[in-house]
Design an enzyme around this catalytic site. Structure first.
Site, PDB file in Angstrom:
ATOM      1  N   GLY A 145       1.042  -4.795  -2.038  1.00 40.41           N
ATOM      2  CA  GLY A 145       1.049  -6.198  -1.627  1.00 40.41           C
ATOM      3  C   GLY A 145      -0.304  -6.866  -1.821  1.00 40.41           C
ATOM      4  O   GLY A 145      -0.381  -8.082  -2.039  1.00 40.41           O
TER       5      GLY A 145
ATOM      6  N   GLU B  73      -0.435  -7.752  -5.321  1.00 38.26           N
ATOM      7  CA  GLU B  73       0.512  -8.855  -5.528  1.00 38.26           C
ATOM      8  C   GLU B  73      -0.086 -10.188  -5.088  1.00 38.26           C
ATOM      9  O   GLU B  73       0.151 -11.219  -5.707  1.00 38.26           O
ATOM     10  CB  GLU B  73       1.818  -8.559  -4.784  1.00 38.26           C
ATOM     11  CG  GLU B  73       2.586  -7.413  -5.442  1.00 38.26           C
ATOM     12  CD  GLU B  73       3.789  -6.962  -4.621  1.00 38.26           C
ATOM     13  OE1 GLU B  73       3.599  -6.548  -3.461  1.00 38.26           O
ATOM     14  OE2 GLU B  73       4.915  -7.050  -5.144  1.00 38.26           O
TER      15      GLU B  73
ATOM     16  N   GLU C 198       3.644   1.453  -4.771  1.00 40.38           N
ATOM     17  CA  GLU C 198       4.830   1.473  -3.908  1.00 40.38           C
ATOM     18  C   GLU C 198       5.753   2.662  -4.160  1.00 40.38           C
ATOM     19  O   GLU C 198       6.317   3.227  -3.224  1.00 40.38           O
ATOM     20  CB  GLU C 198       5.623   0.167  -4.061  1.00 40.38           C
ATOM     21  CG  GLU C 198       5.018  -1.034  -3.345  1.00 40.38           C
ATOM     22  CD  GLU C 198       3.979  -1.785  -4.173  1.00 40.38           C
ATOM     23  OE1 GLU C 198       3.501  -1.240  -5.194  1.00 40.38           O
ATOM     24  OE2 GLU C 198       3.641  -2.919  -3.793  1.00 40.38           O
TER      25      GLU C 198
ATOM     26  N   ALA D 193       0.863  -4.036   1.805  1.00 39.61           N
ATOM     27  CA  ALA D 193       1.566  -4.478   3.001  1.00 39.61           C
ATOM     28  C   ALA D 193       1.242  -3.472   4.100  1.00 39.61           C
ATOM     29  O   ALA D 193       0.772  -2.371   3.821  1.00 39.61           O
ATOM     30  CB  ALA D 193       3.064  -4.501   2.725  1.00 39.61           C
TER      31      ALA D 193
HETATM   32  N1  3HC Z   1      -0.689  -0.035   5.851  1.00 41.12           N
HETATM   33  C1  3HC Z   1      -1.044   0.432   7.047  1.00 41.12           C
HETATM   34  N2  3HC Z   1      -2.056   1.305   7.233  1.00 41.12           N
HETATM   35  C2  3HC Z   1      -2.723   1.712   6.146  1.00 41.12           C
HETATM   36  C3  3HC Z   1      -2.408   1.261   4.855  1.00 41.12           C
HETATM   37  C4  3HC Z   1      -1.328   0.341   4.728  1.00 41.12           C
HETATM   38  N3  3HC Z   1      -0.983  -0.152   3.546  1.00 41.12           N
HETATM   39  N4  3HC Z   1      -3.247   1.846   3.972  1.00 41.12           N
HETATM   40  C5  3HC Z   1      -4.059   2.623   4.690  1.00 41.12           C
HETATM   41  N5  3HC Z   1      -3.756   2.542   6.001  1.00 41.12           N
HETATM   42  C6  3HC Z   1      -4.445   3.203   7.110  1.00 41.12           C
HETATM   43  C7  3HC Z   1      -4.346   4.707   7.026  1.00 41.12           C
HETATM   44  O1  3HC Z   1      -3.166   5.163   7.641  1.00 41.12           O
HETATM   45  C8  3HC Z   1      -5.592   5.123   7.769  1.00 41.12           C
HETATM   46  O2  3HC Z   1      -5.299   4.997   9.141  1.00 41.12           O
HETATM   47  P1  3HC Z   1      -5.928   6.022  10.182  1.00 41.12           P
HETATM   48  O3  3HC Z   1      -7.409   5.837  10.076  1.00 41.12           O
HETATM   49  O4  3HC Z   1      -5.338   5.607  11.479  1.00 41.12           O
HETATM   50  O5  3HC Z   1      -5.480   7.374   9.724  1.00 41.12           O
HETATM   51  C9  3HC Z   1      -6.600   4.041   7.431  1.00 41.12           C
HETATM   52  O6  3HC Z   1      -5.837   2.925   6.972  1.00 41.12           O
HETATM   53  C10 3HC Z   1      -7.561   4.428   6.331  1.00 41.12           C
HETATM   54  O7  3HC Z   1      -6.822   4.933   5.237  1.00 41.12           O
HETATM   55  P2  3HC Z   1      -7.278   6.233   4.442  1.00 41.12           P
HETATM   56  O8  3HC Z   1      -7.653   7.294   5.400  1.00 41.12           O
HETATM   57  O9  3HC Z   1      -6.214   6.533   3.463  1.00 41.12           O
HETATM   58  O10 3HC Z   1      -8.591   5.701   3.744  1.00 41.12           O
HETATM   59  P3  3HC Z   1      -9.131   5.947   2.286  1.00 41.12           P
HETATM   60  O11 3HC Z   1     -10.375   5.177   2.175  1.00 41.12           O
HETATM   61  O12 3HC Z   1      -9.133   7.407   1.994  1.00 41.12           O
HETATM   62  O13 3HC Z   1      -8.043   5.311   1.291  1.00 41.12           O
HETATM   63  C11 3HC Z   1      -6.571   3.629   0.452  1.00 41.12           C
HETATM   64  C12 3HC Z   1      -7.838   3.948   1.279  1.00 41.12           C
HETATM   65  C13 3HC Z   1      -6.808   3.995  -1.015  1.00 41.12           C
HETATM   66  C14 3HC Z   1      -6.313   2.171   0.586  1.00 41.12           C
HETATM   67  C15 3HC Z   1      -5.388   4.467   0.987  1.00 41.12           C
HETATM   68  O14 3HC Z   1      -5.305   4.281   2.379  1.00 41.12           O
HETATM   69  C16 3HC Z   1      -4.050   4.096   0.420  1.00 41.12           C
HETATM   70  O15 3HC Z   1      -3.706   4.549  -0.653  1.00 41.12           O
HETATM   71  N6  3HC Z   1      -3.268   3.299   1.169  1.00 41.12           N
HETATM   72  C17 3HC Z   1      -1.921   2.973   0.822  1.00 41.12           C
HETATM   73  C18 3HC Z   1      -1.865   1.960  -0.264  1.00 41.12           C
HETATM   74  C19 3HC Z   1      -0.446   1.588  -0.546  1.00 41.12           C
HETATM   75  O16 3HC Z   1       0.420   2.426  -0.711  1.00 41.12           O
HETATM   76  N7  3HC Z   1      -0.176   0.286  -0.623  1.00 41.12           N
HETATM   77  C20 3HC Z   1       1.129  -0.204  -0.882  1.00 41.12           C
HETATM   78  C21 3HC Z   1       1.818  -0.433   0.404  1.00 41.12           C
HETATM   79  S1  3HC Z   1       3.506  -0.904   0.178  1.00 41.12           S
HETATM   80  C22 3HC Z   1       3.439  -2.552  -0.214  1.00 41.12           C
HETATM   81  O17 3HC Z   1       2.387  -3.092  -0.334  1.00 41.12           O
HETATM   82  C23 3HC Z   1       4.731  -3.248  -0.366  1.00 41.12           C
HETATM   83  C24 3HC Z   1       4.596  -4.593  -0.986  1.00 41.12           C
HETATM   84  O18 3HC Z   1       4.952  -4.525  -2.339  1.00 41.12           O
HETATM   85  C25 3HC Z   1       5.446  -5.620  -0.308  1.00 41.12           C
END
Ligand code: 3HC
Length: 694
Positions: free
Chosen positions: A101, A104, A124, A62
């Protein structure tokens, strides 16, 4: 360009999500998906559907930036219902990472094909929340309850091979994930869609689910989300899919606004923001093709291994062949451990070993390097002598870095005649594992040298935090301040076990006295002796107890005695230490009064924020988030509190100021509230919104 589009091709419907950089399921993606699903449903030319992503990865989750704000429809769960409810099979084609997400979405599809280097997971809990779009209800139907807990309650990612074994992936594509997904979609076209929601939950051993829960929650002390994730997964055994989904959603919505989730989101973005230093914007780093590391001791070995593991050729220099040989053994041990733990694949291991060399030819190694990292004994005279040797040998434009945790980088730079090339790189031990590196900008460092330190840090997988010169930089300076306050509280009436208990309950993995015993009291003793000539005798620092313990040969765990006694590896309260603390207090004319846990926590929190405020006001770092990242990455600060400055803002700076005044009254000179703390507290400000404009 739309964030999600539909096209019909080759008898199939294609839904493509295209929202760089990581295809986060933002409102635009959700709206685009709703439209695309409608088109797929209505398209007579599409017998089945492939859902795929453009760019470098499948949906990474998400959109975290939308959290804490009202959710604009359509919601992700509604989209997933629509996908799962389609009467044509939908196959997810996954490359990169399908996370949260994103995973999911894939779970709501009727089949999943992963490229061989893809991975999936529900991270998450690392953001203080649980899956909110069916992850806890669909995943166990595919992999079973214990395995689902093992993933969703820890945030662990699994690679394609494991995903196939677990039953999450229907196939792994060796070459072309889109082609394989299309083939599978065509194969499934004539069959009714296999809906994850309708699958029975595989029978499971409750003891295995309990064990998975204990393992997950044990690793995340103090965090509330992992246990809730496990509970939601367990629900699948006792309730309907629809009821499970509504319970999951309610828990998700509650957690998303919790303090822990806010803190962990702050940590997530701060870690990414920290390397973007406003004053270095647009500054190009210098080319770095070869690195030299001077010294193959613990730090030099760790640093050089981190550099080589990133594929950068590194030459380590030692004083003589015997030391080089010892260094080779040390380095080989580190490489082996990284291979065994899976940090390096066999191919990466071979490449790293090939990129690494240790020898005694100083001129050759230093002369060829673009970055020279000195990692010898922490003594300013030794370091200065070495930099006098490095300066004439290193090529023009090489960046010369000293790995130091306290010393004055400007004083070292001054002996080189090329101070513009000199920076500090404060690595943390073990340097091949710990992610933090403080990049120290000297008064005369050229911005391109500093940018080189940052770029090199990022290339070797570290989180670089740029700071200016001061004693102890960010991390050790704050550590010095709050440890002194704790030692004074110990004299005033505390006990090592009571104070450790209070701070472990606050969220540190180990309390300060357990840490001192682990690190070795001889180290602090030596440093205190070296600082003794300049110490203000009127200023209490609580160090007398430590000095006496060290003089008694009680160096901590390594001698079996320190602040505690160690019996079969367990720490035991030692009456001899209690008596010593009381004796020191008497000598100092201190009347001991019980120190309760609340005071220990408030004092520690206030002193951290207070020293942080001084660091900000002096411009050592420009933003409070820099300090938070140092503490989260280098000092075991509980991530669910977001870092010391974030935590201070949460508590409220008026309260922090009041606590600091109390500390000041108890501890005396040196603990006065910082001007910036007073200013922000009195104006209703916060650290988060304060920036030093330089
Ligand atoms: N939402 C918004 N922005 C995100 C994002 C997300 N889920 N994931 C990454 N970004 C952004 C980062 O902030 C970064 O932004 P920036 O360039 O402005 O700093 C850009 O995307 C690139 O991210 P990384 O620098 O981290 O790039 P990497 O290639 O090193 O890593 C990744 C990629 C493995 C996808 C890592 O970004 C990551 O772990 N992201 C988070 C994943 C996550 O936690 N997902 C779950 C979200 S909660 C959810 O989904 C709830 C659901 O159940 C309803």
């Amino acid at each position: 360009m739309t964030a999600a589009r539909y096209e019909a091709r080759d008898g199939l419907g294609w839904i493509v999500i295209d929202n760089p950089p990581v295809n986060a399921a933002s409102h635009a993606v959700r709206a685009g998906l709703a439209e695309a699903i409608g088109k797929a449903k209505a398209d007579p030319a599409a017998s089945a559907v492939v859902l795929a992503c453009a760019g470098r990865t499948f949906v990474a989750g998400a959109d975290i930036r939308e959290f804490g704000k009202p959710i604009a429809p359509p919601s992700l769960p509604d989209i997933l219902d629509a996908i799962e409810g389609l009467d044509k099979p939908v196959v997810a084609a996954i490359h990169g990472t399908a996370l949260g997400g994103g995973f999911e979405i894939a779970l709501a599809c009727h089949a999943r094909v992963l490229s061989k280097d893809a991975s999936v997971g529900l991270p998450e809990v690392k953001l203080g929340i649980i899956p909110g779009a069916g992850g806890t209800q669909r995943l166990p139907r595919l992999v079973g309850v214990p395995a689902a807990i093992g993933m969703a309650a820890t945030g662990r990612m699994v690679g394609a091979a494991e995903a196939l074994k677990l039953g999450v992936a229907d196939a792994v594509a060796e070459e072309d994930v889109l082609a394989d997904a299309a083939r599978l979609a065509k194969k499934l076209a004539d069959m009714p869609p296999r809906r994850t929601r309708d699958l029975p939950v595989p029978p499971f051993d409750p003891a295995a689910a309990d064990a998975a829960t204990v393992a997950a929650t044990g690793k995340a002390r103090g965090q509330i989300a992992p246990k809730i994730a496990a509970d939601m997964i367990r629900l699948t055994a006792t309730t309907t899919f629809d009821d499970g989904i509504s319970q999951e959603r309610a828990a998700f919505l509650k957690l998303v606004t919790s303090d822990q989730a806010k803190a962990m989101r702050h940590a997530f973005f701060a870690e990414r923001e920290v390397a973007r230093v406003p004053r270095l914007e647009g500054v190009k780093p210098r080319t770095t093709e070869r690195v030299a590391v001077i010294g193959a001791g613990t730090m030099g070995a760790g640093i050089s291994v981190a550099v080589a593991a990133a594929g950068i050729p590194v030459a380590v220099v030692e004083m003589n062949e015997a030391a080089a040989e010892a260094g080779r053994a040390r380095v080989a041990g580190l490489f082996d451990r990284m291979a065994k733990s899976g940090r390096l694949s066999p191919a990466q291991h071979a490449a790293a070993v090939a990129a690494h060399s240790i020898g005694v030819d100083f001129e050759a190694a230093v002369g060829a390097a673009d970055v020279v990292i000195e990692a010898v004994f922490e003594d300013i005279e030794i370091k200065k002598a070495l930099f006098r040797r490095i300066a004439p040998v290193a090529k023009a434009g090489a960046t010369l870095a000293t790995n130091t945790s306290y010393l004055d980088v400007d004083a070292i730079a001054a002996v080189t005649g090329r101070a513009e090339d000199v920076i500090g790189l404060h690595f943390f031990s073990p340097a091949n594992i710990m992610k933090l590196v403080e990049v120290i900008e000297g008064a005369k460092s050229d911005p391109s040298a500093v940018a080189t330190g940052v770029a090199l840090g990022k290339r070797i997988g570290k989180i670089p935090v740029v700071c200016r010169v001061c004693d102890g930089f960010v991390g050790n300076r704050i550590l010095g301040a709050y440890r002194a306050a704790q030692d004074i509280l110990l004299e005033n009436g505390g006990t090592p076990e009571g104070m450790d208990r209070a701070l472990e309950a606050f969220g540190f993995a180990m309390g300060p006295y357990a840490v001192s015993d682990l690190a070795g009291l001889d180290i602090g003793f030596a440093r205190r002796k070296s600082l003794a000539p300049t110490r203000d005798p009127k200023r209490r620092d609580g160090g007398t107890t430590l000095d006496r313990l060290a003089q008694m040969g009680r160096f901590g765990q390594k001698t079996g005695r320190g602040f505690y006694r160690y019996v079969e590896g367990k720490r035991v309260v030692d009456p001899e230490v209690t008596a010593l603390i009381e004796e020191v207090a008497r000598e100092q004319g201190v009347t001991r009064k019980p120190v309760d846990d609340d005071l220990v926590v408030r004092a520690t929190r206030a002193v951290m924020a207070n020293e942080g405020a001084k660091i900000l006001a002096e411009g050592i770092v420009p933003r409070a988030l820099d300090i938070d990242v140092v503490y989260l990455q280098g000092y075991g600060y509980p991530v669910w509190r977001g870092g010391p400055m974030f935590e201070a803002d949460r508590v409220g700076l008026k309260q922090i100021l009041a606590d600091m005044r109390e500390v000041s009254a108890l501890a005396g000179p040196g603990f006065e509230p910082a001007a910036l703390l007073v200013e922000l507290a009195e104006s209703g400000g916060a650290f988060a919104s304060w920036t030093k404009r330089n």
